[in-house]
Design an enzyme around this catalytic site. Structure first.
Site, PDB file in Angstrom:
ATOM      1  N   ASP A  83       2.885  20.801 -34.597  1.00  0.00           N
ATOM      2  CA  ASP A  83       1.505  20.546 -34.205  1.00  0.00           C
ATOM      3  C   ASP A  83       1.283  20.789 -32.717  1.00  0.00           C
ATOM      4  O   ASP A  83       2.233  20.974 -31.958  1.00  0.00           O
ATOM      5  CB  ASP A  83       1.093  19.107 -34.589  1.00  0.00           C
ATOM      6  CG  ASP A  83       2.204  18.079 -34.350  1.00  0.00           C
ATOM      7  OD1 ASP A  83       3.043  18.314 -33.465  1.00  0.00           O
ATOM      8  OD2 ASP A  83       2.229  17.066 -35.048  1.00  0.00           O
ATOM      9  N   ASN A 152       1.581   4.720 -39.142  1.00  0.00           N
ATOM     10  CA  ASN A 152       0.669   4.729 -40.294  1.00  0.00           C
ATOM     11  C   ASN A 152       1.153   5.667 -41.399  1.00  0.00           C
ATOM     12  O   ASN A 152       0.414   5.971 -42.316  1.00  0.00           O
ATOM     13  CB  ASN A 152      -0.743   5.135 -39.847  1.00  0.00           C
ATOM     14  CG  ASN A 152      -0.802   6.544 -39.267  1.00  0.00           C
ATOM     15  OD1 ASN A 152       0.212   7.237 -39.196  1.00  0.00           O
ATOM     16  ND2 ASN A 152      -1.984   6.960 -38.854  1.00  0.00           N
ATOM     17  N   HIS A 154       2.045   8.814 -41.053  1.00  0.00           N
ATOM     18  CA  HIS A 154       1.741  10.249 -40.917  1.00  0.00           C
ATOM     19  C   HIS A 154       3.020  11.061 -40.701  1.00  0.00           C
ATOM     20  O   HIS A 154       4.015  10.553 -40.186  1.00  0.00           O
ATOM     21  CB  HIS A 154       0.692  10.516 -39.821  1.00  0.00           C
ATOM     22  CG  HIS A 154       1.158  10.391 -38.403  1.00  0.00           C
ATOM     23  ND1 HIS A 154       0.281  10.167 -37.359  1.00  0.00           N
ATOM     24  CD2 HIS A 154       2.390  10.473 -37.828  1.00  0.00           C
ATOM     25  CE1 HIS A 154       0.940  10.128 -36.231  1.00  0.00           C
ATOM     26  NE2 HIS A 154       2.221  10.309 -36.477  1.00  0.00           N
ATOM     27  N   GLU A 159      -2.645  12.652 -41.162  1.00  0.00           N
ATOM     28  CA  GLU A 159      -2.965  11.225 -41.177  1.00  0.00           C
ATOM     29  C   GLU A 159      -3.238  10.779 -42.624  1.00  0.00           C
ATOM     30  O   GLU A 159      -3.406  11.614 -43.522  1.00  0.00           O
ATOM     31  CB  GLU A 159      -4.214  10.989 -40.302  1.00  0.00           C
ATOM     32  CG  GLU A 159      -4.086  11.458 -38.853  1.00  0.00           C
ATOM     33  CD  GLU A 159      -3.233  10.514 -37.970  1.00  0.00           C
ATOM     34  OE1 GLU A 159      -2.316   9.840 -38.473  1.00  0.00           O
ATOM     35  OE2 GLU A 159      -3.512  10.482 -36.748  1.00  0.00           O
TER      36      GLU A 159
HETATM   37  P1  PGA Z   1       7.155   8.998 -32.030  1.00  0.00           P
HETATM   38  O1  PGA Z   1       6.148   9.759 -32.967  1.00  0.00           O
HETATM   39  O2  PGA Z   1       8.462   9.687 -32.155  1.00  0.00           O
HETATM   40  O3  PGA Z   1       6.580   9.139 -30.655  1.00  0.00           O
HETATM   41  O4  PGA Z   1       7.224   7.579 -32.508  1.00  0.00           O
HETATM   42  C1  PGA Z   1       6.519  10.056 -34.262  1.00  0.00           C
HETATM   43  C2  PGA Z   1       5.333  10.562 -35.023  1.00  0.00           C
HETATM   44  O5  PGA Z   1       4.203  10.133 -34.763  1.00  0.00           O
HETATM   45  O6  PGA Z   1       5.531  11.399 -35.911  1.00  0.00           O
END
Ligand code: PGA
Length: 261
Positions: A83, A152, A154, A159
């Site tokens: 992304d 959450n 994702h 999302e």
């Molecule tokens: P993080 O993000 O490694 O900063 O916890 C993971 C994600 O949102 O996929």
């Protein structure tokens, strides 16, 4: 060059779903990196999918170390990131292109022409998302994909509510994701509200997937991903429908699992 099994790992492209639980976050990152190293040894022109965020920083440090020790060669490897934020140019310090440059690309012998991310400042986003899908297809598809997981549930910026067959597209970030990512910006107001993300359908086409999660704050999301209902409200649960996912966790992230190996 060291033989693949010197990493203590078999090639993840040749195994099935499994859960690996490590003592701490550093050990989990190293183990996940060792899986990628074993795969690149097996296929030096591997097409890998990469993730950003706080979790994989030590994962990339381990890959850089293996390169510096002359154990790993990225010369023919191609990378595709999950992304990119909308509105951030490649050279913006918080763009995911900048993150990748800092954590991996500038430290190893990857050909810059072999490192792919969507552009967050493309004037025609529809054309950009098509172009990115086409670049993945032209490379023959992603063989080994790294994923993190959001609080959450994702995966990438898919999302809750994202469809199993979703493709690379423009998405709105949820308030929870914006809050989680605010730590990387001067202020929460600077966090972009939109991103281009690979879709769940795009991700599930990878031949093998490694999901890396560390810390007790991810335990609930990990439990729901592995043991919860497969449902759009929980995008990571769609990984249960993929034949080859390795979940690499530390004790904290695994702490709520009933099914431990
Ligand atoms: P993080 O993000 O490694 O900063 O916890 C993971 C994600 O949102 O996929």
């Amino acid at each position: 060059m060291t033989a693949p099994n010197d990493y203590g790992e078999s090639n993840p492209l040749e195994t099935n779903q499994k859960i690996l639980i490590c003592d701490d976050a550093v050990a989990a990152c190293q183990r996940a990196a060792n899986l990628f190293a074993a795969a690149i040894h097996g296929w030096p022109d591997l097409k890998i999918g990469l993730a950003t965020g706080g979790t994989p920083v030590k994962f990339y440090a381990r890959l850089v170390q293996l390169y510096q020790e002359d154990i790993l060669n990225f010369e023919a490897v191609k990378t595709f990131n999950l992304d990119e934020y909308i509105g951030l140019a490649a050279d913006h310090p918080q763009s995911y292109r900048s993150f990748m440059n800092e954590q991996l690309f500038s430290h190893v012998n990857l050909d810059p022409a072999n490192t792919f991310l969507p552009s967050g400042i493309a004037s025609d986003i529809d054309a950009e998302v098509q172009r990115y899908e086409q670049q993945i297809a032209d490379a023959g598809g992603i063989e080994l994909q790294l994923l993190g997981i959001g609080h959450n549930g994702h995966i990438a910026f898919n999302e809750p509510g994202s469809a199993r067959d979703s493709r690379t597209r423009l998405v709105d970030l949820t308030e929870r994701t914006i809050q989680s990512n605010a730590r990387f910006f001067d202020s929460i107001d600077d966090v972009p509200r939109q991103a281009i993300t690979m879709g769940i359908g795009t991700i599930l086409e990878a031949k093998a997937i490694v999901l890396l999660a560390t810390g007790g704050d991810k335990a609930d999301a990990v439990k729901r991903a592995i043991e919860g209902e497969v449902d759009e409200s929980n995008p990571a649960s769609f990984l249960q429908t993929h034949a080859n996912v390795t979940y690499v966790l530390d004790n904290g992230a695994a702490s709520l699992l009933e099914r431990r190996e």
